[in-house]
Design a protein around this motif. Structure first.
Motif, PDB file in Angstrom:
ATOM      1  N   ARG A  10       0.853  -1.195   0.000  1.00 12.20           N
ATOM      2  CA  ARG A  10       0.000   0.000   0.000  1.00 12.20           C
ATOM      3  C   ARG A  10       0.885   1.240   0.000  1.00 12.20           C
ATOM      4  NH1 ARG A  10      -2.446  -1.219   4.088  1.00 12.20           N
ATOM      5  NH2 ARG A  10      -1.590   0.149   5.683  1.00 12.20           N
ATOM      6  N   ASN A  11       0.564   2.203  -0.838  1.00 14.85           N
ATOM      7  CA  ASN A  11       1.310   3.463  -0.877  1.00 14.85           C
ATOM      8  C   ASN A  11       0.374   4.660  -0.750  1.00 14.85           C
ATOM      9  OD1 ASN A  11       0.094   3.419  -3.351  1.00 14.85           O
ATOM     10  ND2 ASN A  11       1.998   3.497  -4.556  1.00 14.85           N
ATOM     11  N   TRP A  12      -0.723   4.481  -0.038  1.00 11.06           N
ATOM     12  CA  TRP A  12      -1.664   5.569   0.228  1.00 11.06           C
ATOM     13  C   TRP A  12      -2.186   5.407   1.650  1.00 11.06           C
ATOM     14  CZ3 TRP A  12      -2.778   1.176  -2.428  1.00 11.06           C
ATOM     15  CH2 TRP A  12      -3.848   0.411  -1.956  1.00 11.06           C
ATOM     16  N   GLY A  13      -2.846   6.467   2.126  1.00 15.61           N
ATOM     17  CA  GLY A  13      -3.405   6.426   3.478  1.00 15.61           C
ATOM     18  C   GLY A  13      -2.317   6.216   4.507  1.00 15.61           C
ATOM     19  N   ALA A  14      -2.672   5.572   5.611  1.00 18.34           N
ATOM     20  CA  ALA A  14      -1.670   5.197   6.600  1.00 18.34           C
ATOM     21  C   ALA A  14      -0.947   3.952   6.105  1.00 18.34           C
ATOM     22  CB  ALA A  14      -2.345   4.936   7.948  1.00 18.34           C
ATOM     23  N   ARG A  15       0.377   3.927   6.257  1.00 17.35           N
ATOM     24  CA  ARG A  15       1.147   2.761   5.845  1.00 17.35           C
ATOM     25  C   ARG A  15       2.442   2.722   6.648  1.00 17.35           C
ATOM     26  NH1 ARG A  15       0.513   7.587   2.579  1.00 17.35           N
ATOM     27  NH2 ARG A  15       2.401   8.007   1.382  1.00 17.35           N
ATOM     28  N   LEU A  16       3.090   1.571   6.595  1.00 16.84           N
ATOM     29  CA  LEU A  16       4.373   1.422   7.276  1.00 16.84           C
ATOM     30  C   LEU A  16       5.235   0.446   6.498  1.00 16.84           C
ATOM     31  CD1 LEU A  16       4.369  -1.529   8.906  1.00 16.84           C
ATOM     32  CD2 LEU A  16       2.904  -0.263  10.470  1.00 16.84           C
ATOM     33  N   HIS A  17       6.545   0.579   6.731  1.00 17.78           N
ATOM     34  CA  HIS A  17       7.453  -0.394   6.146  1.00 17.78           C
ATOM     35  C   HIS A  17       8.703  -0.502   7.002  1.00 17.78           C
ATOM     36  CE1 HIS A  17       8.860   3.397   4.228  1.00 17.78           C
ATOM     37  NE2 HIS A  17      10.043   2.823   4.269  1.00 17.78           N
ATOM     38  N   GLU A  18       9.308  -1.684   6.936  1.00 20.58           N
ATOM     39  CA  GLU A  18      10.570  -1.921   7.619  1.00 20.58           C
ATOM     40  C   GLU A  18      11.710  -1.543   6.694  1.00 20.58           C
ATOM     41  OE1 GLU A  18       7.620  -5.217   8.783  1.00 20.58           O
ATOM     42  OE2 GLU A  18       8.451  -4.470   6.900  1.00 20.58           O
ATOM     43  N   LEU A  34       2.392  12.980   7.783  1.00 17.28           N
ATOM     44  CA  LEU A  34       3.587  12.743   8.589  1.00 17.28           C
ATOM     45  C   LEU A  34       4.373  11.542   8.062  1.00 17.28           C
ATOM     46  CD1 LEU A  34       2.380  13.113  12.299  1.00 17.28           C
ATOM     47  CD2 LEU A  34       3.633  14.791  10.932  1.00 17.28           C
ATOM     48  N   ARG A  35       5.694  11.598   8.293  1.00 14.44           N
ATOM     49  CA  ARG A  35       6.568  10.444   8.144  1.00 14.44           C
ATOM     50  C   ARG A  35       7.438  10.371   9.392  1.00 14.44           C
ATOM     51  NH1 ARG A  35       8.821  11.669   3.730  1.00 14.44           N
ATOM     52  NH2 ARG A  35      10.768  12.518   4.547  1.00 14.44           N
ATOM     53  N   VAL A  36       7.327   9.273  10.121  1.00 15.12           N
ATOM     54  CA  VAL A  36       8.031   9.093  11.389  1.00 15.12           C
ATOM     55  C   VAL A  36       8.903   7.853  11.280  1.00 15.12           C
ATOM     56  CG1 VAL A  36       7.781   8.693  13.867  1.00 15.12           C
ATOM     57  CG2 VAL A  36       6.143  10.177  12.677  1.00 15.12           C
ATOM     58  N   THR A  37      10.205   8.021  11.484  1.00 15.68           N
ATOM     59  CA  THR A  37      11.140   6.902  11.428  1.00 15.68           C
ATOM     60  C   THR A  37      11.644   6.592  12.825  1.00 15.68           C
ATOM     61  OG1 THR A  37      11.826   7.443   9.168  1.00 15.68           O
ATOM     62  CG2 THR A  37      13.302   6.048  10.465  1.00 15.68           C
ATOM     63  N   VAL A  38      11.512   5.329  13.222  1.00 22.55           N
ATOM     64  CA  VAL A  38      11.886   4.863  14.555  1.00 22.55           C
ATOM     65  C   VAL A  38      13.032   3.874  14.406  1.00 22.55           C
ATOM     66  CG1 VAL A  38      11.097   3.672  16.635  1.00 22.55           C
ATOM     67  CG2 VAL A  38       9.525   5.168  15.376  1.00 22.55           C
ATOM     68  N   LEU A  39      14.130   4.087  15.155  1.00 22.31           N
ATOM     69  CA  LEU A  39      15.297   3.214  15.093  1.00 22.31           C
ATOM     70  C   LEU A  39      15.136   2.085  16.106  1.00 22.31           C
ATOM     71  CD1 LEU A  39      18.178   5.859  14.841  1.00 22.31           C
ATOM     72  CD2 LEU A  39      17.017   4.638  12.980  1.00 22.31           C
ATOM     73  N   ALA A  40      14.703   0.930  15.625  1.00 15.97           N
ATOM     74  CA  ALA A  40      14.475  -0.194  16.527  1.00 15.97           C
ATOM     75  C   ALA A  40      15.771  -0.684  17.164  1.00 15.97           C
ATOM     76  CB  ALA A  40      13.801  -1.340  15.770  1.00 15.97           C
ATOM     77  N   ASP A  41      16.879  -0.599  16.453  1.00 16.50           N
ATOM     78  CA  ASP A  41      18.152  -1.097  16.969  1.00 16.50           C
ATOM     79  C   ASP A  41      18.903  -0.067  17.798  1.00 16.50           C
ATOM     80  OD1 ASP A  41      18.180  -3.725  16.238  1.00 16.50           O
ATOM     81  OD2 ASP A  41      19.335  -3.449  14.397  1.00 16.50           O
ATOM     82  N   LYS A  42      18.326   1.109  17.978  1.00 14.44           N
ATOM     83  CA  LYS A  42      18.985   2.138  18.794  1.00 14.44           C
ATOM     84  C   LYS A  42      17.957   2.841  19.668  1.00 14.44           C
ATOM     85  CE  LYS A  42      21.827   6.254  18.791  1.00 14.44           C
ATOM     86  NZ  LYS A  42      20.881   6.988  19.677  1.00 14.44           N
ATOM     87  N   GLY A  43      17.558   2.182  20.721  1.00 16.40           N
ATOM     88  CA  GLY A  43      16.753   2.825  21.746  1.00 16.40           C
ATOM     89  C   GLY A  43      15.311   3.098  21.391  1.00 16.40           C
ATOM     90  N   VAL A 154      -2.837   7.788  12.514  1.00 12.90           N
ATOM     91  CA  VAL A 154      -4.162   7.632  11.933  1.00 12.90           C
ATOM     92  C   VAL A 154      -4.190   8.418  10.622  1.00 12.90           C
ATOM     93  CG1 VAL A 154      -6.623   8.118  12.245  1.00 12.90           C
ATOM     94  CG2 VAL A 154      -5.247   7.272  14.166  1.00 12.90           C
ATOM     95  N   SER A 155      -4.835   7.879   9.611  1.00 13.41           N
ATOM     96  CA  SER A 155      -4.919   8.535   8.309  1.00 13.41           C
ATOM     97  C   SER A 155      -5.494   9.941   8.443  1.00 13.41           C
ATOM     98  CB  SER A 155      -5.794   7.696   7.373  1.00 13.41           C
ATOM     99  OG  SER A 155      -5.947   8.339   6.124  1.00 13.41           O
ATOM    100  N   GLY A 156      -4.850  10.906   7.774  1.00 14.13           N
ATOM    101  CA  GLY A 156      -5.334  12.272   7.736  1.00 14.13           C
ATOM    102  C   GLY A 156      -5.021  13.108   8.952  1.00 14.13           C
ATOM    103  N   SER A 157      -4.307  12.554   9.941  1.00  7.88           N
ATOM    104  CA  SER A 157      -4.010  13.270  11.177  1.00  7.88           C
ATOM    105  C   SER A 157      -2.521  13.549  11.287  1.00  7.88           C
ATOM    106  CB  SER A 157      -4.461  12.459  12.395  1.00  7.88           C
ATOM    107  OG  SER A 157      -4.027  13.071  13.604  1.00  7.88           O
TER     108      SER A 157
END
Length: 323
Positions: A10-18, A34-43, A154-157
């Motif tokens: 999916r490349n629309w609405g809310a989505r995520l990828h590793e 929004l685009r939020v990137t979270v570093l799982a291997d660093k805290g 959430v989509s649109g927020s």
């Protein structure tokens, strides 16, 4: 990380990828705003909080960029460098020691030790066009603590929600400092930005205007928040800003740290113009032993689980006008 290789693309609405950043596992949560990137291997660091309408990343990325904790510096390390050598800016979870190295209950802690430097497990808990969420989990190594943290879009927020649970897995009480090390800088922060706080917050002086470059570095500990803590930091010219709200019955204080380019030696070398606005349980920055001594540390009863919520919401008058 729990990979779901066959989840629908999916490349629309809310989505995520590793993905992978500098050899570290990362997860990207994204929606229309929004685009939020979270570093799982660093805290579980939030290394990117980008508001797409303005191409604005609200969390500071240091001049040294993202560094993998496994890449050990060639020079001598110490309990301060253990954090700073891999500090990319951004937004860290701080537990169970805030600030400088400290010794308490027989444990020696490094600066901001210890979960900010650990890899976290990741599970996808929602993956729908209207909502995505990932759950990060970690156990501390020197204290019997387990943290479960869920990020949600959430989509649109233009709001990131974080819901957590901190558990003492021992049959004895433990003392902790617990905080969110949120730091603002380039490209968002400039002199004259405004900081708004709730009525009744005890600050000791006027901290509502961000000073010019070269002003002295300092740190303040704010108190007097109600059940819901919040602050807003805003550019008065563009009206663009971020509102952060949290459960102030758990994180009763707000650390306001200002490093405005005046330190010309390690670790900043005059390159940091930043303001940290950090909800915290416990103060000052001298560490856990001092927070216990002054009564500001958080005490977890045997086997107690303490919930916490935080919300980070973009404020944009242009967005309202175009709605």
């Amino acid at each position: 990380m729990t990979y779901r290789r066959h989840r629908p693309a999916r490349n629309w609405g809310a989505r995520l990828h590793e993905t992978t950043w500098f050899g570290m596992r990362a997860v990207v949560l994204e929606n229309e705003l929004l685009r939020v990137t979270v570093l799982a291997d660093k805290g579980g660091d939030v290394a990117e909080f980008c508001y797409k309408r303005r191409d604005m990343d609200f969390v500071w990325l240091s001049p040294d960029g993202v560094r993998n904790p496994r890449d050990v510096a060639g020079g001598a390390s110490d309990d301060v460098a253990a954090f700073l050598d891999h500090y990319e800016g951004g937004w860290q979870e701080v537990l169970p020691n805030g600030g400088m190295p400290s010794i308490h209950q027989g444990v020696a802690f490094a600066q901001h030790g210890e979960v900010a430097g650990l890899p976290w497990d990741v599970d996808i808990v929602a993956d729908y066009p209207n909502e995505v969420a990932v759950r990060l989990t970690v156990r501390a190594r020197r204290m019997p603590l387990r943290v479960v943290k869920t990020f949600r879009l959430v989509s649109g927020s233009a709001e990131l929600s974080i819901d957590e649970e901190l558990t003492n897995e021992a049959d004895v009480a433990v003392d902790v400092m617990w905080g969110h090390h949120i730091v603002f800088g380039t490209p968002f922060l400039r002199p004259g930005h405004r900081i708004r706080l709730p009525d009744g917050v005890e600050a000791g002086e006027d901290l509502t205007v961000v000073p010019d470059h070269g002003a002295p570095s300092d740190i303040h500990y704010l108190t007097g928040f109600g059940p819901e803590g919040w602050y807003e930091i805003t550019d008065p010219e563009s009206a663009l800003g971020l509102r952060v709200a949290w459960d102030a019955t758990v994180l009763e204080h707000l650390w306001l740290w200002r490093e405005l380019g005046s330190i010309g030696e390690y670790p900043w070398w005059g390159r940091a113009y930043v303001v940290g606005l950090e909800p915290f349980a416990g103060y000052p920055t001298e560490g856990l032993a001092e927070a216990v001594r002054n009564g500001s540390a958080l005490t977890l009863r045997p086997r107690e689980t303490r919930p916490l919520w935080l919300r980070a919401s973009v404020m944009d008058d242009d967005d309202k006008e175009n709605a």
